[in-house]
Design an enzyme around this catalytic site. Structure first.
Site, short mmCIF file in Angstrom:
data_model
loop_
_atom_site.label_atom_id
_atom_site.label_comp_id
_atom_site.label_asym_id
_atom_site.label_seq_id
_atom_site.Cartn_x
_atom_site.Cartn_y
_atom_site.Cartn_z
CB THR A 12 6.94 0.71 -5.39
OG1 THR A 12 7.39 2.02 -5.09
CG2 THR A 12 6.29 0.11 -4.15
CB SER A 54 10.41 5.18 -12.10
OG SER A 54 9.57 6.00 -11.33
CB THR A 85 3.89 4.82 -9.51
OG1 THR A 85 4.43 5.26 -8.27
CG2 THR A 85 3.33 3.42 -9.38
CG ASP A 86 7.76 8.19 -7.80
OD1 ASP A 86 6.58 8.08 -7.43
OD2 ASP A 86 8.73 8.08 -7.02
N1 ASP Z 1 9.82 5.73 -6.12
C1 ASP Z 1 9.10 4.62 -6.74
C2 ASP Z 1 9.43 4.60 -8.22
O1 ASP Z 1 8.92 5.39 -8.95
C3 ASP Z 1 7.65 4.77 -6.50
C4 ASP Z 1 6.79 3.68 -7.07
O2 ASP Z 1 7.17 2.81 -7.82
O3 ASP Z 1 5.56 3.69 -6.74
O4 ASP Z 1 10.25 3.82 -8.64
#
Ligand code: ASP
Length: 331
Positions: A12, A54, A85-86
């Site tokens: 993100t 991710s 974050t995932d």
């Molecule tokens: N879907 C995103 C990822 O993990 C979510 C994020 O980065 O917060 O790449």
């Protein structure tokens, strides 16, 4: 002045709106334009390693990331990895096993909102990461997020939307970072003597979450395709053996085939203590199951991938599983 290398991987933090929703933008170097002033803190170089959500991270990506750090290890004083974050908690665990006892900081960060958005946590997280990496004596793998530094083997994503996305599980937050100060609650010393990079993982690890009614035959299928099985059971840990659905016979078969069976718990905090009840004690004492104790599920599954990459000797694997690495296990 410290010399840091920022390795961007997408997520993100580097995403832009597209017709299909947020996706990592092509020009990752643009992240640097949005960074608040670093004053005289450090110099920062950037390399793009990947540019993916991710969700698409695989063990091969962890190996490539560790290799990139290894290639640049001598040229820099520390590393910042921007990441979605995932699956960040899995990558943090993976880097903790692949790069053991580094004398330099390896900090993962990301954000819940893109750095390009008018309201975002990205700038703070990035700046906090850089400040933490520049702090004297900080070494090893951490996630820095929402003002907290969490040891790389102890993180879990616990909120899908809020800025406070991560918690430290069964271990204190290593440091709190505010605008002015970094308060370290855990003085982290390297545990081993020597930096060691590993370059092998064996991804054939399965995580099975128990629910009442699940058919134990699933373990037979899993055993044909995987070499280690983590069973996310209930409470302090147990394996169902009621006549209607007896898992213990299947666990026995798996351990006879040399597969590792590890009991962990669906309960987020306090970990397993599987010999407390008959349902757990029988699996451990009679059927050779291991248990994860206070380890996170993320760390346990990645640790097994690392272990299976090192040895197939049953006793050797068990010994490695219970040997603490970067604060992953207290018990
Ligand atoms: N879907 C995103 C990822 O993990 C979510 C994020 O980065 O917060 O790449």
């Amino acid at each position: 002045m410290k010399k840091l290398l920022l390795l961007s991987t997408g997520g993100t933090i580097a995403s832009m709106p597209t017709k299909n929703g947020l996706a990592p933008a092509a020009d990752t170097g643009a992240i640097l334009q949005y960074l608040p002033p670093l004053d005289d803190l450090c110099t920062l170089s950037i390399q793009e390693v990947f540019n993916i959500d991710s969700t698409n991270f695989q063990p091969e990506h962890w190996l490539a990331l560790a290799q990139r750090i290894q290639e640049n290890y001598d040229q820099y004083d520390g590393f910042i990895v921007t990441h979605g974050t995932d699956t960040m908690a899995y990558t943090a665990a993976a880097l903790s096993y692949l790069i053991q006892t580094p004398q330099k900081p390896i900090i993962l960060t990301g954000s819940q909102k893109p750095i390009f958005a008018p309201i975002t946590d990205a700038k703070k997280n990035l700046l906090d990461s850089i400040r933490f990496a520049c702090k004297e004596g900080v070494c090893g793998v951490y996630i820095v997020f929402d003002g907290k530094a969490i040891v790389g083997t102890r993180a879990r994503k616990v909120r899908s939307k809020s800025y406070s996305a991560f918690e430290s599980i069964n271990y204190p937050v290593a440091a709190f970072i505010d605008d002015k100060r970094i308060l370290r609650y855990v003085d982290i010393e390297p545990e081993g003597e020597k930096l060691h990079f590993y370059n092998k993982l064996h991804p054939k690890v399965f995580l099975l979450k128990l629910i009442p009614g699940i058919n134990p035959e699933i373990l037979r299928y899993i055993g044909q395709h995987y070499d280690a099985i983590v069973i996310e059971s209930y409470g302090v840990g147990g394996i169902p053996f009621h006549n209607s659905r007896n898992f213990l016979q299947e666990v026995e078969q798996l351990s006879k085939q040399g597969k590792l069976v590890v009991i962990t718990t669906q309960v987020m905090l306090e970990g397993s203590d599987a010999e407390t009840y008959e349902v757990g004690a029988r699996a451990i004492q009679q059927y050779n199951a291991l248990q994860a104790y206070d380890m996170t599920v993320e760390a346990a599954v990645v640790k097994l991938m690392w272990i299976l990459g090192q040895t197939r000797d049953t006793q050797g694997m068990q010994k490695l599983f219970y040997t603490p690495v970067h604060h992953d296990l207290l018990s």
